[in-house]
Design an enzyme around this catalytic site. Structure first.
Site, PDB file in Angstrom:
ATOM      1  N   LEU A  72       1.153  -1.541   0.589  1.00  0.00           N
ATOM      2  CA  LEU A  72       0.163   0.029  -0.202  1.00  0.00           C
ATOM      3  C   LEU A  72       0.544   0.899   0.496  1.00  0.00           C
ATOM      4  O   LEU A  72      -0.074   2.606  -0.599  1.00  0.00           O
ATOM      5  CB  LEU A  72      -1.098   0.306   0.922  1.00  0.00           C
ATOM      6  N   HIS A  73       2.070   1.639   0.350  1.00  0.00           N
ATOM      7  CA  HIS A  73       3.397   2.314   0.467  1.00  0.00           C
ATOM      8  C   HIS A  73       4.598   1.824   1.003  1.00  0.00           C
ATOM      9  O   HIS A  73       4.530   0.863   1.789  1.00  0.00           O
ATOM     10  CB  HIS A  73       2.320   3.134   2.157  1.00  0.00           C
ATOM     11  N   PHE A  74       5.182   2.451   0.676  1.00  0.00           N
ATOM     12  CA  PHE A  74       6.847   2.395   0.632  1.00  0.00           C
ATOM     13  C   PHE A  74       7.356   3.771   1.339  1.00  0.00           C
ATOM     14  O   PHE A  74       7.504   4.561   0.968  1.00  0.00           O
ATOM     15  CB  PHE A  74       7.125   2.140  -0.619  1.00  0.00           C
ATOM     16  N   GLY A  77      11.562   4.133   6.228  1.00  0.00           N
ATOM     17  CA  GLY A  77      11.306   3.661   7.581  1.00  0.00           C
ATOM     18  C   GLY A  77      10.379   2.323   7.755  1.00  0.00           C
ATOM     19  O   GLY A  77      10.510   1.608   8.991  1.00  0.00           O
ATOM     20  N   GLY A  78       9.184   1.881   6.280  1.00  0.00           N
ATOM     21  CA  GLY A  78       9.151   0.426   6.152  1.00  0.00           C
ATOM     22  C   GLY A  78       7.879   0.687   5.764  1.00  0.00           C
ATOM     23  O   GLY A  78       7.484   1.674   5.229  1.00  0.00           O
ATOM     24  N   GLY A  79       7.667  -0.720   4.448  1.00  0.00           N
ATOM     25  CA  GLY A  79       6.418  -0.508   4.130  1.00  0.00           C
ATOM     26  C   GLY A  79       5.279  -0.477   4.777  1.00  0.00           C
ATOM     27  O   GLY A  79       5.295  -0.967   5.737  1.00  0.00           O
ATOM     28  N   ASP A 205      -0.669  14.674  13.607  1.00  0.00           N
ATOM     29  CA  ASP A 205      -1.147  14.904  11.105  1.00  0.00           C
ATOM     30  C   ASP A 205      -2.169  14.605  11.396  1.00  0.00           C
ATOM     31  O   ASP A 205      -2.493  13.617  10.457  1.00  0.00           O
ATOM     32  CB  ASP A 205       0.889  14.078  10.641  1.00  0.00           C
TER      33      ASP A 205
END
Length: 206
Positions: A72-74, A77-79, A205
């Protein structure tokens, strides 16, 4: 170690998509295949000293009792991955933290930040709209938080689908309807934020 492009260059895939590229030894540009695990192009050999480390990662990968379905996202710091629990097929989100990477403004790495996030989510367990933590798993040096998959669209997607100035319907009635729906969403976000505050936490955030 890392192998990949640092200067943006592009080439086309077989199906015509323009993607980031790296250069083969013969000068040909090929796709810069960025995966969530260590990999090198077929013309690159890894140094011998890495062999035991790569073997250790491979031998311990089975410790994660979840199947990764989709990335879903890279980030550095990690996926973040959509996963499925092997025991019952439940859909979950796997949030990965890599040690000594993804440092924040006070020097905490991704693992420390994920531990902090997990602690906060557990304090909010049962609050509607907050994903539940099912598990925290270490695989090799990486930590994974196993979270509820929350269905729905992002706010950005929602705006793109419903904004009255996107598409043919831009009359006064459409604008009023959108305003009412947007304010309803805002009320829900506000209520959730207030519940977080009642548990002694702040959302950093939003």
């Amino acid at each position: 170690v890392r192998y990949g492009g640092f200067t943006p260059r592009y080439c086309f895939t077989e199906d015509g998509q323009q993607v980031l590229a790296i250069e083969r030894p013969d000068g040909t540009l090929v796709p810069d295949d960025r995966r969530p695990f260590f990999t090198t192009p077929d013309w690159v050999s890894t140094p011998d000293f890495l062999a035991p480390h790569l073997e250790a990662r491979t031998s311990q990968s089975a410790a994660l009792d979840y199947q990764v379905v989709e990335a879903l996202h890279f980030s550095n710091g990690g996926g973040v991955y959509l996963g499925k629990r092997n025991s019952d097929g439940r859909e979950v989100v796997l949030k990965e933290a890599r040690p000594l990477a993804g440092l924040d403004s006070v020097g905490r790495d991704a693992v420390a930040r994920l531990d902090h996030e997990v602690d906060a989510l557990r304090k909010l367990d049962g609050v509607p709209g907050v994903p539940r933590v099912h598990d925290v798993v270490d695989v090799w040096e990486h930590r994974f938080a196993v979270l509820d998959r929350v269905p729905g669209k992002t706010l950005q997607q929602w705006v793109g689908l419903h904004h009255p100035l996107i598409g043919p319907e831009a009359d006064a009635a459409a604008k009023r309807a959108y305003t009412e729906r947007a304010l309803a969403v805002l009320r829900q976000v506000t209520e959730l934020g207030e519940q977080i505050h009642q548990h002694g936490l702040g959302f950093g955030d939003l």
